[in-house]
Design an enzyme around this catalytic site. Structure first.
Site, PDB file in Angstrom:
ATOM      1  N   ASP A 254       0.672  -1.276  -0.124  1.00  0.00           N
ATOM      2  CA  ASP A 254       0.074  -0.192   0.090  1.00  0.00           C
ATOM      3  C   ASP A 254       0.942   1.251  -0.050  1.00  0.00           C
ATOM      4  OD1 ASP A 254      -2.317  -1.427   0.093  1.00  0.00           O
ATOM      5  OD2 ASP A 254      -2.434  -1.682   2.240  1.00  0.00           O
ATOM      6  N   GLY A 255       1.915   1.112   0.799  1.00  0.00           N
ATOM      7  CA  GLY A 255       2.900   2.470   0.852  1.00  0.00           C
ATOM      8  C   GLY A 255       3.541   2.789  -0.792  1.00  0.00           C
TER       9      GLY A 255
ATOM     10  N   ARG B  54       2.942   6.044  -3.094  1.00  0.00           N
ATOM     11  CA  ARG B  54       3.779   6.698  -3.743  1.00  0.00           C
ATOM     12  C   ARG B  54       3.439   6.733  -5.300  1.00  0.00           C
ATOM     13  NH1 ARG B  54       6.569   4.189   0.286  1.00  0.00           N
ATOM     14  NH2 ARG B  54       7.230   2.365  -0.810  1.00  0.00           N
TER      15      ARG B  54
ATOM     16  N   ASP C 236      -4.997  10.500   3.552  1.00  0.00           N
ATOM     17  CA  ASP C 236      -5.440  11.266   4.818  1.00  0.00           C
ATOM     18  C   ASP C 236      -4.429  12.323   5.024  1.00  0.00           C
ATOM     19  OD1 ASP C 236      -3.205   9.606   5.560  1.00  0.00           O
ATOM     20  OD2 ASP C 236      -4.596   8.521   7.040  1.00  0.00           O
TER      21      ASP C 236
ATOM     22  N   ARG D  31       3.957  16.464  24.524  1.00  0.00           N
ATOM     23  CA  ARG D  31       3.186  17.644  24.460  1.00  0.00           C
ATOM     24  C   ARG D  31       2.084  17.419  23.484  1.00  0.00           C
ATOM     25  NH1 ARG D  31       4.638  23.535  24.322  1.00  0.00           N
ATOM     26  NH2 ARG D  31       2.668  24.345  24.989  1.00  0.00           N
TER      27      ARG D  31
ATOM     28  N   ASP E 106      -3.580  13.668  20.636  1.00  0.00           N
ATOM     29  CA  ASP E 106      -2.284  13.341  19.917  1.00  0.00           C
ATOM     30  C   ASP E 106      -2.208  13.879  18.486  1.00  0.00           C
ATOM     31  OD1 ASP E 106      -1.351  12.155  22.383  1.00  0.00           O
ATOM     32  OD2 ASP E 106      -1.529  10.237  21.743  1.00  0.00           O
TER      33      ASP E 106
ATOM     34  N   ALA F  86      -6.988   9.969  20.289  1.00  0.00           N
ATOM     35  CA  ALA F  86      -6.626  10.255  21.750  1.00  0.00           C
ATOM     36  C   ALA F  86      -7.093  11.570  21.867  1.00  0.00           C
ATOM     37  CB  ALA F  86      -5.433   9.767  22.132  1.00  0.00           C
TER      38      ALA F  86
ATOM     39  N   GLN G 157       3.344  10.747   4.812  1.00  0.00           N
ATOM     40  CA  GLN G 157       4.984  11.531   4.664  1.00  0.00           C
ATOM     41  C   GLN G 157       4.823  12.874   5.166  1.00  0.00           C
ATOM     42  OE1 GLN G 157       7.333  10.059   1.956  1.00  0.00           O
ATOM     43  NE2 GLN G 157       6.134   8.374   2.595  1.00  0.00           N
TER      44      GLN G 157
HETATM   45  N1  LIG Z   1      -1.936   4.005  13.629  1.00  0.00           N
HETATM   46  C1  LIG Z   1      -2.017   3.514  12.319  1.00  0.00           C
HETATM   47  O1  LIG Z   1      -2.728   2.614  11.940  1.00  0.00           O
HETATM   48  C2  LIG Z   1      -1.511   4.585  11.522  1.00  0.00           C
HETATM   49  C3  LIG Z   1      -0.267   5.544  11.927  1.00  0.00           C
HETATM   50  C4  LIG Z   1       0.126   6.491  11.097  1.00  0.00           C
HETATM   51  C5  LIG Z   1       0.077   6.164   9.708  1.00  0.00           C
HETATM   52  N2  LIG Z   1      -1.001   5.306   9.150  1.00  0.00           N
HETATM   53  C6  LIG Z   1      -1.489   5.210   7.712  1.00  0.00           C
HETATM   54  O2  LIG Z   1      -0.414   4.727   7.011  1.00  0.00           O
HETATM   55  C7  LIG Z   1      -0.533   5.604   5.753  1.00  0.00           C
HETATM   56  C8  LIG Z   1       0.663   5.442   4.862  1.00  0.00           C
HETATM   57  O3  LIG Z   1       0.809   4.125   4.631  1.00  0.00           O
HETATM   58  P1  LIG Z   1       2.210   3.528   4.380  1.00  0.00           P
HETATM   59  O4  LIG Z   1       2.279   1.825   3.875  1.00  0.00           O
HETATM   60  O5  LIG Z   1       3.044   4.202   3.639  1.00  0.00           O
HETATM   61  O6  LIG Z   1       2.639   3.388   5.897  1.00  0.00           O
HETATM   62  P2  LIG Z   1       2.852   2.280   6.968  1.00  0.00           P
HETATM   63  O7  LIG Z   1       3.993   1.149   6.346  1.00  0.00           O
HETATM   64  O8  LIG Z   1       2.935   2.672   8.280  1.00  0.00           O
HETATM   65  O9  LIG Z   1       1.410   1.561   6.763  1.00  0.00           O
HETATM   66  C9  LIG Z   1       0.149   1.524   7.484  1.00  0.00           C
HETATM   67  C10 LIG Z   1      -0.575   0.415   7.405  1.00  0.00           C
HETATM   68  O10 LIG Z   1      -1.690   0.978   6.704  1.00  0.00           O
HETATM   69  C11 LIG Z   1      -1.940   0.149   5.592  1.00  0.00           C
HETATM   70  N3  LIG Z   1      -2.753   1.180   4.674  1.00  0.00           N
HETATM   71  C12 LIG Z   1      -2.507   2.011   4.030  1.00  0.00           C
HETATM   72  N4  LIG Z   1      -3.352   2.477   3.408  1.00  0.00           N
HETATM   73  C13 LIG Z   1      -4.600   2.014   3.629  1.00  0.00           C
HETATM   74  C14 LIG Z   1      -5.821   1.857   3.263  1.00  0.00           C
HETATM   75  N5  LIG Z   1      -6.277   2.867   2.349  1.00  0.00           N
HETATM   76  N6  LIG Z   1      -6.656   1.163   3.723  1.00  0.00           N
HETATM   77  C15 LIG Z   1      -6.300   0.117   4.700  1.00  0.00           C
HETATM   78  N7  LIG Z   1      -4.939  -0.118   4.910  1.00  0.00           N
HETATM   79  C16 LIG Z   1      -4.096   0.853   4.728  1.00  0.00           C
HETATM   80  C17 LIG Z   1      -0.832  -0.423   5.089  1.00  0.00           C
HETATM   81  O11 LIG Z   1      -0.841  -1.608   4.266  1.00  0.00           O
HETATM   82  C18 LIG Z   1      -0.087  -0.752   6.305  1.00  0.00           C
HETATM   83  O12 LIG Z   1      -0.440  -1.871   6.771  1.00  0.00           O
HETATM   84  C19 LIG Z   1      -1.150   6.922   5.986  1.00  0.00           C
HETATM   85  O13 LIG Z   1      -1.974   7.381   5.163  1.00  0.00           O
HETATM   86  C20 LIG Z   1      -1.952   6.602   7.380  1.00  0.00           C
HETATM   87  O14 LIG Z   1      -3.176   6.185   7.103  1.00  0.00           O
HETATM   88  C21 LIG Z   1      -1.688   4.402  10.031  1.00  0.00           C
HETATM   89  N1  LIG Z   2      12.176   1.416  -3.378  1.00  0.00           N
HETATM   90  C1  LIG Z   2      12.686   1.068  -2.114  1.00  0.00           C
HETATM   91  N2  LIG Z   2      13.858   0.478  -2.066  1.00  0.00           N
HETATM   92  C2  LIG Z   2      14.495   0.193  -0.550  1.00  0.00           C
HETATM   93  N3  LIG Z   2      13.663  -0.015   0.222  1.00  0.00           N
HETATM   94  C3  LIG Z   2      12.163   0.492   0.276  1.00  0.00           C
HETATM   95  C4  LIG Z   2      11.815   0.841  -0.922  1.00  0.00           C
HETATM   96  N4  LIG Z   2      10.473   1.102  -0.698  1.00  0.00           N
HETATM   97  C5  LIG Z   2       9.987   0.861   0.711  1.00  0.00           C
HETATM   98  N5  LIG Z   2      11.287   0.486   1.140  1.00  0.00           N
HETATM   99  C6  LIG Z   2      11.469   0.031   2.548  1.00  0.00           C
HETATM  100  O1  LIG Z   2      10.545  -0.968   2.831  1.00  0.00           O
HETATM  101  C7  LIG Z   2       9.854  -0.635   4.069  1.00  0.00           C
HETATM  102  C8  LIG Z   2       8.256  -0.913   3.950  1.00  0.00           C
HETATM  103  O2  LIG Z   2       7.860   0.132   3.087  1.00  0.00           O
HETATM  104  P1  LIG Z   2       6.524   0.566   2.622  1.00  0.00           P
HETATM  105  O3  LIG Z   2       5.782   0.285   4.018  1.00  0.00           O
HETATM  106  O4  LIG Z   2       6.286   1.853   2.105  1.00  0.00           O
HETATM  107  O5  LIG Z   2       6.214  -0.741   1.862  1.00  0.00           O
HETATM  108  P2  LIG Z   2       4.743  -1.105   1.131  1.00  0.00           P
HETATM  109  O6  LIG Z   2       4.809  -0.969  -0.424  1.00  0.00           O
HETATM  110  O7  LIG Z   2       3.601  -0.344   1.777  1.00  0.00           O
HETATM  111  O8  LIG Z   2       5.032  -2.425   1.537  1.00  0.00           O
HETATM  112  P3  LIG Z   2       4.073  -3.252   2.830  1.00  0.00           P
HETATM  113  O9  LIG Z   2       2.669  -3.648   2.415  1.00  0.00           O
HETATM  114  O10 LIG Z   2       4.857  -4.551   3.005  1.00  0.00           O
HETATM  115  O11 LIG Z   2       4.205  -2.199   3.898  1.00  0.00           O
HETATM  116  C9  LIG Z   2      10.029   0.540   4.737  1.00  0.00           C
HETATM  117  O12 LIG Z   2      11.327   0.300   5.685  1.00  0.00           O
HETATM  118  C10 LIG Z   2      10.765   1.296   3.466  1.00  0.00           C
HETATM  119  O13 LIG Z   2      11.856   2.141   3.713  1.00  0.00           O
END
Ligand SMILES: NC(=O)c1ccc[n+]([C@@H]2O[C@H](COP(=O)([O-])OP(=O)(O)OC[C@H]3O[C@@H](n4cnc5c(N)ncnc54)[C@H](O)[C@@H]3O)[C@@H](O)[C@H]2O)c1
Ligand SMILES: Nc1ncnc2c1ncn2[C@@H]1O[C@H](COP(=O)(O)OP(=O)(O)OP(=O)(O)O)[C@@H](O)[C@H]1O
Length: 354
Positions: free
Chosen positions: A69-70, A74, A177, A187, A206, A241, A276
């Site tokens: 999902d991350g 991107r 989001d 704080r 928070d 929170a 981000q």
């Molecule tokens: N406490 C929390 O759950 C928490 C805290 C910070 C950020 N986030 C979320 O993480 C997102 C960024 O995702 P990331 O993958 O780059 O960071 P991340 O790796 O910290 O991912 C957080 C988790 O959320 C999941 N996720 C992301 N978008 C989703 C969606 N639309 N529906 C269901 N699950 C989803 C991802 O698969 C991952 O398991 C932010 O947009 C924010 O919503 C969640």
């Molecule tokens: N292109 C990349 N090269 C090297 N490391 C990466 C790259 N993209 C993500 N990572 C690293 O992999 C880890 C997981 O990244 P991220 O949560 O964004 O992946 P994801 O695509 O959402 O996969 P997942 O579903 O497993 O979370 C992070 O520690 C991040 O720094």
């Protein structure tokens, strides 16, 4: 639509994703379609804002993400900048946003190239701020420790400049989001929260966040917010929170802005867009979050089964007293729907479910 140029955003730390990127590259060669790898996270390099990234990649009209999902988020950030289609190939952990398994990537590209795809549009958020955002010195180093370099501060849209009291429009899009959270762990942030220009309440929390329906299953969900169909048009405000009795989410209409003002006695607040970090606000600063004029265009190869995915991927558990082995869908619709249901989206046939 035939594809002219593919931008590939790959999770470089995952061998399966790197191998799938090779499959995409070879498919592009065979079909004489341009293909460019977009390394949004080149270690040690300066990251680029979405406009620069898309220009450097030669304006792809299809972004393929290979990761979780991350990685999809991107890629979506880049697709939104160019009104390109985005296809998410599932090589991640949860895979809530991604569409096709890695084994099906060639087949998916064939289908898109022939123009035989459904395009689903998703609401995104953008924002204005009281001043351009920036990261305090030293934060970049901390961020690199976690996940590689930070994105640069969001560029200001000069074309949207008006009188000072409207603040500056920022070139950002969020598929999930926009979050305002405490910067120091000890704080809380104190914020005035405004919906459609009116004060809803002042919060000490928070964090507070503004989510799209797509993002309702991400951070907002973790903070107790409602699950909203990604096909709905709505903007969700969820506190995290809050130290007060009113701790509910508020679901606003898509033309209602949510403004967050950092109060005078508050600690500093970090602004994150789809996870981000993009800036830090101090007392007196504000951001206004609202629906972006453009929608993200996501490739769908079959009917979406959002609720099935919610049940499966979130591992929803049934009440122990209500467990039933009968999982037959309501209205399996093996015959045409009756007239009074004809206007509804009915469950997909089991064979069509992703
Ligand atoms: N406490 C929390 O759950 C928490 C805290 C910070 C950020 N986030 C979320 O993480 C997102 C960024 O995702 P990331 O993958 O780059 O960071 P991340 O790796 O910290 O991912 C957080 C988790 O959320 C999941 N996720 C992301 N978008 C989703 C969606 N639309 N529906 C269901 N699950 C989803 C991802 O698969 C991952 O398991 C932010 O947009 C924010 O919503 C969640
Ligand atoms: N292109 C990349 N090269 C090297 N490391 C990466 C790259 N993209 C993500 N990572 C690293 O992999 C880890 C997981 O990244 P991220 O949560 O964004 O992946 P994801 O695509 O959402 O996969 P997942 O579903 O497993 O979370 C992070 O520690 C991040 O720094």
């Amino acid at each position: 639509m035939s594809v002219q140029r593919v931008g590939v955003v790959v999770h470089g730390g995952r061998p399966g994703a790197v191998a799938a990127a090779d499959v995409v590259r070879r498919w592009c060669e065979r079909h004489e379609v341009g293909c460019v790898a977009i390394d949004v996270w080149g270690e040690g390099e300066q990251r680029r804002d979405a406009r620069e990234e898309v220009d450097a990649a030669g304006s792809p009209d299809l972004i393929v993400t290979l990761g979780g999902d991350g990685t999809f988020l991107r890629g979506a950030r880049l697709a939104a900048q160019n009104d390109a289609l985005v296809l998410g190939v599932d090589l991640g952990t949860l895979g809530f946003l991604t569409e096709v398994p890695a084994d099906d990537v060639e087949c998916a590209l064939d289908t898109i190239h022939r123009g035989h795809v459904d395009v689903e549009t998703r609401l995104m958020l953008t924002m204005r701020a009281s001043c351009p955002l920036e990261l305090p010195e030293g934060m970049e180093t901390l961020l690199r420790y976690g996940r590689g370099p930070a994105l640069p501060p969001p560029p200001v849209r000069p074309e949207c400049a008006v009188a000072r009291d409207w603040g500056v429009a920022l070139n950002v899009t969020a598929l999930n989001d926009i979050v305002l959270e405490k910067l120091a762990r000890d704080r809380q942030v104190a914020l005035g929260v405004y919906l459609a220009g009116r004060l809803l309440a002042s919060y000490s929390a928070d964090a507070v966040l503004v989510a799209t329906p797509t993002g309702s299953t991400a951070y907002s969900f973790a903070a107790g917010g409602p699950v909203i169909s990604p096909r709905a048009e709505a903007i969700i405000f969820t506190p995290v929170a809050p130290h007060m009795t009113f701790n509910r989410s508020v679901v606003a209409a898509p033309d209602e802005a949510v403004a967050l003002r950092v109060l005078r006695h508050s600690g500093r607040a970090a602004v994150s867009v789809d996870g981000q970090l993009r800036g830090v606000l101090g007392p007196g600063d504000w951001i206004g979050v609202y629906a972006a004029p453009q929608r993200l265009r996501v490739v769908r190869l079959g009917p979406t089964d959002f609720y099935g995915r919610l049940r499966e991927r979130m591992r929803l558990t049934d009440a122990p007293a209500a467990v039933d082995t009968d999982v037959t869908p309501m209205w399996p619709h093996t015959t045409p729907a009756p007239d009074d249901l004809a206007h509804l989206r009915l469950p997909p046939l089991p064979a069509d479910v992703d």
